[in-house]
Design a protein around this motif. Structure first.
Motif, mmCIF file in Angstrom:
data_model
loop_
_atom_site.group_PDB
_atom_site.id
_atom_site.type_symbol
_atom_site.label_atom_id
_atom_site.label_comp_id
_atom_site.label_asym_id
_atom_site.label_seq_id
_atom_site.Cartn_x
_atom_site.Cartn_y
_atom_site.Cartn_z
ATOM 1 N N SER A 139 0.839 -1.197 0.000
ATOM 2 C CA SER A 139 0.000 0.000 0.000
ATOM 3 C C SER A 139 0.876 1.249 0.000
ATOM 4 N N PRO A 140 0.372 2.352 -0.574
ATOM 5 C CA PRO A 140 1.138 3.605 -0.587
ATOM 6 C C PRO A 140 1.568 4.001 0.830
ATOM 7 N N GLY A 141 2.832 4.348 0.962
ATOM 8 C CA GLY A 141 3.352 4.792 2.252
ATOM 9 C C GLY A 141 3.866 3.677 3.146
ATOM 10 N N VAL A 142 3.654 2.424 2.754
ATOM 11 C CA VAL A 142 4.135 1.306 3.558
ATOM 12 C C VAL A 142 5.503 0.872 3.037
ATOM 13 N N PRO A 143 6.562 0.976 3.829
ATOM 14 C CA PRO A 143 7.903 0.608 3.358
ATOM 15 C C PRO A 143 8.043 -0.894 3.162
ATOM 16 N N MET A 144 8.894 -1.286 2.212
ATOM 17 C CA MET A 144 9.099 -2.705 1.935
ATOM 18 C C MET A 144 9.685 -3.433 3.144
ATOM 19 N N GLU A 145 10.438 -2.690 3.988
ATOM 20 C CA GLU A 145 10.979 -3.311 5.194
ATOM 21 C C GLU A 145 9.859 -3.848 6.082
ATOM 22 N N ALA A 146 8.748 -3.107 6.138
ATOM 23 C CA ALA A 146 7.612 -3.551 6.949
ATOM 24 C C ALA A 146 6.978 -4.810 6.361
ATOM 25 N N ILE A 147 6.951 -4.895 5.032
ATOM 26 C CA ILE A 147 6.392 -6.077 4.369
ATOM 27 C C ILE A 147 7.273 -7.293 4.625
ATOM 28 N N LEU A 148 8.596 -7.096 4.546
ATOM 29 C CA LEU A 148 9.516 -8.201 4.795
ATOM 30 C C LEU A 148 9.397 -8.710 6.233
ATOM 31 N N ARG A 149 9.234 -7.789 7.160
ATOM 32 C CA ARG A 149 9.060 -8.180 8.562
ATOM 33 C C ARG A 149 7.749 -8.942 8.736
ATOM 34 N N LEU A 150 6.714 -8.478 8.083
ATOM 35 C CA LEU A 150 5.415 -9.148 8.141
ATOM 36 C C LEU A 150 5.513 -10.557 7.544
ATOM 37 N N ARG A 151 6.245 -10.660 6.453
ATOM 38 C CA ARG A 151 6.408 -11.962 5.818
ATOM 39 C C ARG A 151 7.092 -12.942 6.758
ATOM 40 N N ARG A 152 8.140 -12.500 7.424
ATOM 41 C CA ARG A 152 8.865 -13.382 8.344
ATOM 42 C C ARG A 152 7.996 -13.795 9.531
ATOM 43 N N GLN A 153 7.204 -12.854 10.037
ATOM 44 C CA GLN A 153 6.423 -13.108 11.250
ATOM 45 C C GLN A 153 5.171 -13.941 10.985
ATOM 46 N N GLN A 154 4.525 -13.691 9.842
ATOM 47 C CA GLN A 154 3.220 -14.309 9.598
ATOM 48 C C GLN A 154 3.251 -15.490 8.622
#
Length: 212
Positions: free
Chosen positions: A7-22
């Protein structure tokens, strides 16, 4: 909209962290392409539900891409026999083989009388008749040893193994034997080649297998 970007404004670092956690926690140890530790559909459903509790759907979808790829491979294998059936073959589902239930079988992609009948009717009549015969407790019961002589692509072998019989299958043609062995793997039926040189063994390139 593309699902490869968050989503606009969401950094890819946050997505990578989400991927690892979930999501990545559900992958088998080692390379992410190894597979999932449990049923692919159930794993994906539970992981997405957990992710959606606190994250927008689009971002969950981006984070889940690696798991989605693994699920796609698992579905291709389980539903269509990809990587399990031999080259030039795919899985056909036999859904009219009561009382054995629905099960897949490796069949040729090109035309063939046996394979065509299985694909068109979802059954092989001889195996149906055999199942009806064995339903008589005075004739057969699960746990008995059954010899499948001329097993062809394995419709009766797989059906009998699923019904609990101990099957020794003989198939002299190499092409049919490859389909038979693929069908056993596709159904999760353990098998082992019988000792070579047996009197009723397979011909050149064929197989003699014991399926449990």
């Amino acid at each position: 909209a593309s699902v490869s970007a968050p989503s606009p404004g969401v950094p890819m670092e946050a997505i990578l962290r989400l991927r690892r956690q979930q999501f990545d926690i559900h992958l088998e140890p080692g390379d992410a392409s190894d597979g999932l530790a449990a049923d692919p559909g159930m794993v994906l459903h539970a992981a997405v539900e957990s992710c959606l509790a606190e994250t927008p759907f689009r971002d969950c979808l981006v984070a889940a891409r690696r798991v989605l790829d693994v699920v796609h491979v698992a579905q291709s294998r389980n539903l269509f026999g990809l990587g399990v059936c031999p080259p030039g073959a795919h899985a056909a589902w036999l859904d009219r083989m009561a009382p054995a239930g629905v099960f897949p079988l490796c069949v040729r992609t090109w035309g063939n009388q046996v394979d065509g009948e299985i694909k068109m009717r979802g059954a092989w009549k001889t195996c149906q008749q055999l199942a009806e015969l064995l339903a008589d407790p005075n004739i057969g019961r699960p746990g008995c040893r059954v010899l499948d002589i001329g097993a062809n692509v394995g419709a009766c072998t797989v059906m009998l193994a699923r019904l609990g019989y101990r099957v020794t299958a003989f198939e002299p043609l190499a092409a049919n034997a490859a389909l038979l062995e693929g069908s056993l793997r596709l159904n999760g039926i353990s098998s082992s080649p019988s000792r070579p040189g047996a009197t009723a063994g397979a011909g050149p390139g064929g197989t003699r297998r014991a399926a449990e």
